[in-house]
Write an enzyme that holds these catalytic residues in place. Structure first.
Site, PDB file in Angstrom:
ATOM      1  N   ASP A 114       0.712  17.523  12.007  1.00 57.44           N
ATOM      2  CA  ASP A 114      -0.266  16.579  11.465  1.00 57.44           C
ATOM      3  C   ASP A 114      -1.517  16.590  12.330  1.00 57.44           C
ATOM      4  O   ASP A 114      -1.486  16.148  13.474  1.00 57.44           O
ATOM      5  CB  ASP A 114       0.346  15.177  11.435  1.00 57.44           C
ATOM      6  CG  ASP A 114      -0.577  14.166  10.776  1.00 57.44           C
ATOM      7  OD1 ASP A 114      -1.480  14.584  10.024  1.00 57.44           O
ATOM      8  OD2 ASP A 114      -0.400  12.961  11.009  1.00 57.44           O
ATOM      9  N   SER A 117      -3.287  12.735  13.225  1.00 59.48           N
ATOM     10  CA  SER A 117      -2.753  11.725  14.127  1.00 59.48           C
ATOM     11  C   SER A 117      -2.578  12.419  15.475  1.00 59.48           C
ATOM     12  O   SER A 117      -2.772  13.631  15.596  1.00 59.48           O
ATOM     13  CB  SER A 117      -1.432  11.146  13.602  1.00 59.48           C
ATOM     14  OG  SER A 117      -0.410  12.121  13.586  1.00 59.48           O
ATOM     15  N   ASN A 119       0.053  11.366  18.017  1.00 59.72           N
ATOM     16  CA  ASN A 119       1.274  11.024  18.758  1.00 59.72           C
ATOM     17  C   ASN A 119       2.424  11.915  18.323  1.00 59.72           C
ATOM     18  O   ASN A 119       2.457  12.387  17.188  1.00 59.72           O
ATOM     19  CB  ASN A 119       1.678   9.566  18.492  1.00 59.72           C
ATOM     20  CG  ASN A 119       0.747   8.573  19.171  1.00 59.72           C
ATOM     21  OD1 ASN A 119      -0.345   8.308  18.685  1.00 59.72           O
ATOM     22  ND2 ASN A 119       1.180   8.042  20.304  1.00 59.72           N
ATOM     23  N   TRP A 121       6.461  11.693  17.795  1.00 57.28           N
ATOM     24  CA  TRP A 121       7.607  10.780  17.756  1.00 57.28           C
ATOM     25  C   TRP A 121       8.810  11.442  17.103  1.00 57.28           C
ATOM     26  O   TRP A 121       8.658  12.338  16.265  1.00 57.28           O
ATOM     27  CB  TRP A 121       7.281   9.452  17.057  1.00 57.28           C
ATOM     28  CG  TRP A 121       6.958   9.521  15.588  1.00 57.28           C
ATOM     29  CD1 TRP A 121       5.716   9.509  15.022  1.00 57.28           C
ATOM     30  CD2 TRP A 121       7.896   9.615  14.492  1.00 57.28           C
ATOM     31  NE1 TRP A 121       5.831   9.587  13.650  1.00 57.28           N
ATOM     32  CE2 TRP A 121       7.144   9.648  13.303  1.00 57.28           C
ATOM     33  CE3 TRP A 121       9.283   9.668  14.412  1.00 57.28           C
ATOM     34  CZ2 TRP A 121       7.737   9.730  12.038  1.00 57.28           C
ATOM     35  CZ3 TRP A 121       9.884   9.757  13.157  1.00 57.28           C
ATOM     36  CH2 TRP A 121       9.104   9.793  11.987  1.00 57.28           C
ATOM     37  N   TYR A 157       2.560   3.429   8.353  1.00 58.75           N
ATOM     38  CA  TYR A 157       2.229   4.359   7.295  1.00 58.75           C
ATOM     39  C   TYR A 157       1.691   3.533   6.144  1.00 58.75           C
ATOM     40  O   TYR A 157       2.413   2.705   5.588  1.00 58.75           O
ATOM     41  CB  TYR A 157       3.487   5.081   6.799  1.00 58.75           C
ATOM     42  CG  TYR A 157       3.969   6.175   7.682  1.00 58.75           C
ATOM     43  CD1 TYR A 157       4.053   7.469   7.205  1.00 58.75           C
ATOM     44  CD2 TYR A 157       4.362   5.921   8.979  1.00 58.75           C
ATOM     45  CE1 TYR A 157       4.506   8.487   8.014  1.00 58.75           C
ATOM     46  CE2 TYR A 157       4.814   6.936   9.789  1.00 58.75           C
ATOM     47  CZ  TYR A 157       4.880   8.216   9.302  1.00 58.75           C
ATOM     48  OH  TYR A 157       5.329   9.214  10.101  1.00 58.75           O
ATOM     49  N   ASP A 307      -6.763  18.340   7.510  1.00 57.88           N
ATOM     50  CA  ASP A 307      -5.483  17.692   7.784  1.00 57.88           C
ATOM     51  C   ASP A 307      -4.299  18.473   7.240  1.00 57.88           C
ATOM     52  O   ASP A 307      -4.002  18.440   6.053  1.00 57.88           O
ATOM     53  CB  ASP A 307      -5.473  16.276   7.203  1.00 57.88           C
ATOM     54  CG  ASP A 307      -4.192  15.545   7.573  1.00 57.88           C
ATOM     55  OD1 ASP A 307      -3.455  16.046   8.443  1.00 57.88           O
ATOM     56  OD2 ASP A 307      -3.925  14.471   6.998  1.00 57.88           O
ATOM     57  N   THR A 310      -1.651  16.602   5.158  1.00 55.64           N
ATOM     58  CA  THR A 310      -1.900  16.215   3.772  1.00 55.64           C
ATOM     59  C   THR A 310      -1.763  17.457   2.897  1.00 55.64           C
ATOM     60  O   THR A 310      -2.301  18.505   3.216  1.00 55.64           O
ATOM     61  CB  THR A 310      -3.329  15.623   3.635  1.00 55.64           C
ATOM     62  OG1 THR A 310      -3.381  14.393   4.351  1.00 55.64           O
ATOM     63  CG2 THR A 310      -3.688  15.360   2.186  1.00 55.64           C
TER      64      THR A 310
END
Ligand SMILES: *[C@@H]1O[C@H](CO)[C@@H](O)[C@H](O)[C@H]1NC(C)=O
Ligand SMILES: *[C@@H]1O[C@H](CO)[C@@H](O)[C@H](O)[C@H]1NC(C)=O
Ligand SMILES: *[C@@H]1O[C@H](CO)[C@@H](O)[C@H](O)[C@H]1NC(C)=O
Ligand SMILES: *[C@@H]1O[C@H](CO)[C@@H](O)[C@H](O)[C@H]1NC(C)=O
Ligand SMILES: *[C@@H]1O[C@H](CO)[C@@H](O)[C@H](O)[C@H]1NC(C)=O
Ligand SMILES: *[C@@H]1O[C@H](CO)[C@@H](O)[C@H](O)[C@H]1NC(C)=O
Ligand SMILES: *[C@@H]1O[C@H](CO)[C@@H](O)[C@H](O)[C@H]1NC(C)=O
Length: 431
Positions: A114, A117, A119, A121, A157, A307, A310
């Site tokens: 992605d 963003s 981060n 996780w 989200y 992106d 997406t």
């Protein structure tokens, strides 16, 4: 709050997606590639497109049905010249989702790439809900390189309409393995609360953000910045090549994430460099967008982000209305935020022409129409169907924002230049 609100936008884009040169140098230098595998079970995807009720669910069911059986033949990818640095095969699910394997400590995870963003996780072993048990979970007790942090973490989200999906957990630090590289002291999030509605069916465990540090929640240093700081890569850049179904001769090679270098054999002509207009997302100004050289203006000096999280091209709703009109798409074609179109029309549809830094980037209909068996889906959507676009985040006007997702990225070689804060684009050499 600042970074949180930005990341909400980034993740909403991800979720919407029906939801990342120098040849002689490259051989010697620390260039790392991740190969992307392909999955092609279109009947299942289509079934899901037709049965889901929100773009969010649609996206995640795309993920769930992506029977991503990783090909063992992935080592035949074109990245052999950097094999000494390690190559990982990743998975392309339905041309709508690009993910790959990483390790944290010695534990393995499949993460979605992605660029909107910042981060990393993964689910935590402390989460014993059934939704977590369906995924690989990080167990710090099993890791000798784990360092506790414990700072709480929350990420949202945004979905279509009023649904809000919130993930929460805490920060931990461990060694990240990606593309054969080992990033020491990578802080990431262990998720202890994972919404069932969304992640019951996702076929990836977590998400790897490739955006800039200023959009990272909790001020965590993103993996790319650690790769650079730890001198694991020679140049502060990464490149993404997303292979698409249909033109591939080598079905096992779904594309590459190249860390720390670029590969001129994968694009034709010269790279066009575009400075970022804002740092956070990979955002820049597009001079114009038209559908067909005589088409109405869809954009004039508009802002766009690249992106990989997406799937489609997300246009402002006014532009989408014009696009649909030109494509002959009506409300009757709308299926949960996704527009279908008669496949027979594809050959008659105009090119999408984006003018970026005085150069035209052309997407033929065969690239912006996705074909699943005998059904075709338009590659264009908007963020809030029939409603408001995301107009303002953090005081920044996003009402004119275009999100160039996999439908766009799939046609180009894209270099993300962290150091010079710019992107570089060129037509991809067909796979
Ligand atoms: C996934 O694909 C493989 C090979 O194509 C097949 O053998 C397997 O049954 C499929 N699994 C599911 C759950 O559909
Ligand atoms: C990713 O990891 C899974 C689980 O360990 C493994 O089965 C698969 O082969 C890997 N896929 C790729 C593309 O590396
Ligand atoms: C985590 O690992 C430890 C040590 O191996 C083990 O005792 C514990 O049961 C594991 N926790 C979970 C939730 O799997
Ligand atoms: C999650 O999946 C399980 C089956 O694997 C199912 O029993 C459960 O109802 C699902 N939960 C939701 C909320 O969809
Ligand atoms: C946890 O990580 C954050 C982000 O990297 C850092 O700012 C903070 O100091 C860390 N806290 C502890 C207790 O290590
Ligand atoms: C599309 O073309 C095929 C063969 O050319 C034809 O059989 C089919 O009926 C056409 N579909 C539509 C929706 O017109
Ligand atoms: C992928 O390729 C198959 C076979 O070549 C084709 O039937 C299918 O429509 C293609 N799907 C996409 C999304 O391009």
């Amino acid at each position: 709050m600042r970074s949180l609100s930005k990341v909400i936008l980034g993740l909403s884009l991800l979720v919407l997606l029906l939801t990342a040169s120098i040849e002689a140098r490259r051989r010697r230098k620390k260039v790392h590639k991740i190969s992307l595998n392909r999955d092609t079970d279109h009947a299942k995807l289509l079934k899901n497109l037709q049965t889901q009720t929100t773009a969010l669910k649609t996206k995640l069911n795309v993920a769930s049905t992506a029977n991503a059986t990783a090909s063992s033949s992935s080592s035949s990818s074109s990245s052999s010249s950097s094999s000494s640095n390690g190559i990982e095969a990743l998975i392309n699910a339905y041309n709508t989702e690009y993910s790959g394997n990483i390790t944290i400590g010695s534990q393995s995870f499949k993460i979605l790439l992605d660029t909107a963003s910042a981060n990393l996780w993964v689910p935590s072993s402390q989460c014993t809900d059934s939704v977590c048990l369906k995924h690989n979970r990080y167990n710090s007790s099993k890791s000798t390189t784990y360092v506790a942090n414990g700072t709480s973490f929350q990420i949202q989200y945004a979905t279509e309409g009023s649904n809000q999906v919130i993930l929460s957990g805490f920060l931990s630090t461990d060694t990240l393995g990606i593309g054969g590289l080992k990033v020491k002291s990578q802080t990431f999030s262990e998720i202890t609360s994972l919404p069932t509605s969304v992640f019951n069916k996702s076929n990836f465990d977590g998400i790897l953000g490739l955006g800039f540090p200023n959009i990272a929640i909790d001020g965590v240093t993103p993996p790319i910045q650690n790769l650079i700081a730890q001198k694991l890569i020679d140049e502060p850049i990464f490149a993404l090549i997303l292979n698409r179904n249909g033109s591939a001769s080598s079905a096992s090679n779904g594309g590459q994430l190249i860390l720390g270098g670029t590969d001129p054999t994968l694009y034709s002509g010269c790279l066009t460099y575009v400075p970022l207009s804002q740092v956070g997302y990979w955002q820049f100004t597009v001079t114009s967008i038209v559908l067909g050289s005589n088409g109405k203006s869809l954009c004039s000096q508009c802002e766009a982000i690249l992106d990989v999280g997406t799937s489609l091209i997300v246009a402002p709703s006014a532009a989408l209305a014009t696009i649909n009109q030109q494509l002959g798409i009506t409300a009757a074609n709308l299926l949960n935020g996704i527009y279908t179109i008669d496949c027979n029309k594809t050959s008659t549809l105009p090119d999408l022409i984006l003018t970026i830094a005085r150069k035209d980037f052309v997407l033929p209909a065969s690239s912006y129409i996705l074909q699943y068996g005998s059904t075709c889906v338009s590659g264009f959507t908007s963020l809030h169907e029939g409603g408001q676009d995301v107009s303002s985040v953090d005081g920044v006007d996003y009402s004119n924002l275009w999100i160039l997702g996999d439908v766009f990225l799939g046609s180009f070689y894209v270099e993300f230049d962290v150091g010079y804060k710019r992107v570089a684009l060129a037509p991809k050499v067909s796979n």
